[in-house]
Design a protein around this motif. Sequence first.
Motif, mmCIF file in Angstrom:
data_model
loop_
_atom_site.group_PDB
_atom_site.id
_atom_site.type_symbol
_atom_site.label_atom_id
_atom_site.label_comp_id
_atom_site.label_asym_id
_atom_site.label_seq_id
_atom_site.Cartn_x
_atom_site.Cartn_y
_atom_site.Cartn_z
ATOM 1 N N GLY A 39 -23.119 17.934 2.430
ATOM 2 C CA GLY A 39 -21.918 18.649 2.002
ATOM 3 C C GLY A 39 -21.556 18.358 0.562
ATOM 4 O O GLY A 39 -22.216 17.563 -0.120
ATOM 5 N N LYS A 40 -20.509 19.020 0.092
ATOM 6 C CA LYS A 40 -20.044 18.808 -1.271
ATOM 7 C C LYS A 40 -19.141 17.590 -1.329
ATOM 8 O O LYS A 40 -18.300 17.393 -0.454
ATOM 9 C CB LYS A 40 -19.269 20.043 -1.753
ATOM 10 C CG LYS A 40 -20.133 21.264 -1.924
ATOM 11 C CD LYS A 40 -19.385 22.526 -2.354
ATOM 12 C CE LYS A 40 -17.993 22.306 -2.852
ATOM 13 N NZ LYS A 40 -17.281 23.545 -3.201
ATOM 14 N N PRO A 41 -19.289 16.768 -2.365
ATOM 15 C CA PRO A 41 -18.404 15.602 -2.507
ATOM 16 C C PRO A 41 -16.965 16.035 -2.774
ATOM 17 O O PRO A 41 -16.711 17.105 -3.311
ATOM 18 C CB PRO A 41 -18.964 14.844 -3.699
ATOM 19 C CG PRO A 41 -20.269 15.463 -4.027
ATOM 20 C CD PRO A 41 -20.301 16.814 -3.404
ATOM 21 N N GLY A 42 -16.057 15.174 -2.379
ATOM 22 C CA GLY A 42 -14.641 15.382 -2.631
ATOM 23 C C GLY A 42 -14.001 14.030 -2.904
ATOM 24 O O GLY A 42 -14.703 13.019 -3.062
ATOM 25 N N THR A 43 -12.691 14.006 -2.964
ATOM 26 C CA THR A 43 -12.012 12.730 -3.222
ATOM 27 C C THR A 43 -10.947 12.455 -2.174
ATOM 28 O O THR A 43 -10.365 13.376 -1.590
ATOM 29 C CB THR A 43 -11.345 12.707 -4.611
ATOM 30 O OG1 THR A 43 -10.403 13.770 -4.697
ATOM 31 C CG2 THR A 43 -12.370 12.811 -5.714
ATOM 32 N N TRP A 44 -10.730 11.179 -1.964
ATOM 33 C CA TRP A 44 -9.611 10.681 -1.177
ATOM 34 C C TRP A 44 -8.774 9.822 -2.104
ATOM 35 O O TRP A 44 -9.315 9.001 -2.852
ATOM 36 C CB TRP A 44 -10.082 9.788 -0.049
ATOM 37 C CG TRP A 44 -10.497 10.459 1.210
ATOM 38 C CD1 TRP A 44 -10.421 11.786 1.523
ATOM 39 C CD2 TRP A 44 -11.054 9.815 2.357
ATOM 40 N NE1 TRP A 44 -10.909 12.004 2.784
ATOM 41 C CE2 TRP A 44 -11.296 10.812 3.321
ATOM 42 C CE3 TRP A 44 -11.375 8.507 2.647
ATOM 43 C CZ2 TRP A 44 -11.832 10.524 4.567
ATOM 44 C CZ3 TRP A 44 -11.907 8.216 3.881
ATOM 45 C CH2 TRP A 44 -12.133 9.218 4.833
ATOM 46 N N THR A 45 -7.481 9.997 -2.048
ATOM 47 C CA THR A 45 -6.560 9.088 -2.705
ATOM 48 C C THR A 45 -5.947 8.257 -1.586
ATOM 49 O O THR A 45 -5.300 8.806 -0.692
ATOM 50 C CB THR A 45 -5.471 9.860 -3.483
ATOM 51 O OG1 THR A 45 -6.119 10.681 -4.458
ATOM 52 C CG2 THR A 45 -4.518 8.911 -4.169
ATOM 53 N N MET A 69 -2.967 3.183 6.235
ATOM 54 C CA MET A 69 -3.566 3.748 5.030
ATOM 55 C C MET A 69 -3.240 5.230 4.968
ATOM 56 O O MET A 69 -3.573 5.978 5.877
ATOM 57 C CB MET A 69 -5.084 3.611 5.047
ATOM 58 C CG MET A 69 -5.561 2.210 5.056
ATOM 59 S SD MET A 69 -5.245 1.468 3.489
ATOM 60 C CE MET A 69 -6.583 0.348 3.449
ATOM 61 N N HIS A 70 -2.591 5.639 3.907
ATOM 62 C CA HIS A 70 -2.282 7.045 3.708
ATOM 63 C C HIS A 70 -3.440 7.652 2.916
ATOM 64 O O HIS A 70 -3.717 7.223 1.799
ATOM 65 C CB HIS A 70 -0.965 7.201 2.964
ATOM 66 C CG HIS A 70 0.161 6.471 3.629
ATOM 67 N ND1 HIS A 70 0.746 6.903 4.805
ATOM 68 C CD2 HIS A 70 0.781 5.318 3.310
ATOM 69 C CE1 HIS A 70 1.693 6.053 5.161
ATOM 70 N NE2 HIS A 70 1.724 5.075 4.279
ATOM 71 N N VAL A 71 -4.116 8.618 3.522
ATOM 72 C CA VAL A 71 -5.295 9.242 2.922
ATOM 73 C C VAL A 71 -4.947 10.677 2.547
ATOM 74 O O VAL A 71 -4.680 11.500 3.423
ATOM 75 C CB VAL A 71 -6.496 9.218 3.896
ATOM 76 C CG1 VAL A 71 -7.703 9.903 3.281
ATOM 77 C CG2 VAL A 71 -6.827 7.802 4.324
ATOM 78 N N GLN A 72 -4.928 10.954 1.246
ATOM 79 C CA GLN A 72 -4.727 12.320 0.756
ATOM 80 C C GLN A 72 -6.090 12.848 0.340
ATOM 81 O O GLN A 72 -6.768 12.224 -0.476
ATOM 82 C CB GLN A 72 -3.759 12.326 -0.423
ATOM 83 C CG GLN A 72 -2.368 11.875 -0.048
ATOM 84 C CD GLN A 72 -1.451 11.763 -1.253
ATOM 85 O OE1 GLN A 72 -1.905 11.695 -2.392
ATOM 86 N NE2 GLN A 72 -0.154 11.730 -1.002
ATOM 87 N N ALA A 73 -6.468 13.990 0.907
ATOM 88 C CA ALA A 73 -7.818 14.514 0.699
ATOM 89 C C ALA A 73 -7.825 15.728 -0.215
ATOM 90 O O ALA A 73 -6.876 16.516 -0.231
ATOM 91 C CB ALA A 73 -8.430 14.885 2.045
#
Length: 171
Positions: A39-45, A69-73
């Motif tokens: 898949g395509k990479p993305g980010t988690w904050t 842990m608050h994960v914003q994708a």
Amino acid sequence: MMRTLAAFLLGVCALVGAAAPAQADQVMEGVFTITPEGGKPGTWTIFPSCVPVVGDLREALYLPVGCRMHVQASAGLVGGDAVLTGGQWAYTTPTDRGMQCPDGSWAPTVDVVKFDDVTMTGTRQTQHNGNCGLPPGIITTRFTMAYKEPLATPVDRYPLICEPGGLRRCF
């Protein structure tokens, strides 16, 4: 008999008196690159919010089990609030438009995400109930994580203040 009891009590008192204050374990925070297999990479904050664990009422314990842990994708990934379960961080997120059906419509799914902050690997399980005319199933995708950068704004890991004695009520 009295000497044995006295020696036992002295040993117990020595153990209690020698208890060291708990050290804070590191809890992950920052921006991470998430790369799913195929898949395509993305980010988690990721930023933590923790509460000191009660311990033995003498000293607060700062352990990851008292954290969320608050994960914003970013787009294409699923976020949520993860808790430490069985040595891995895990969260479940229902999604109304989680899977595109062959006719172009969308069906709901439930995503279960688990990741290990030591090995920096995880899995995303997308569960669907067959709304698209397909048999119900679970699609499992493995992913890797890599630290990208620190948070733009630092967070207070322990935002609650706990009273110093008694039942350690936090506010």
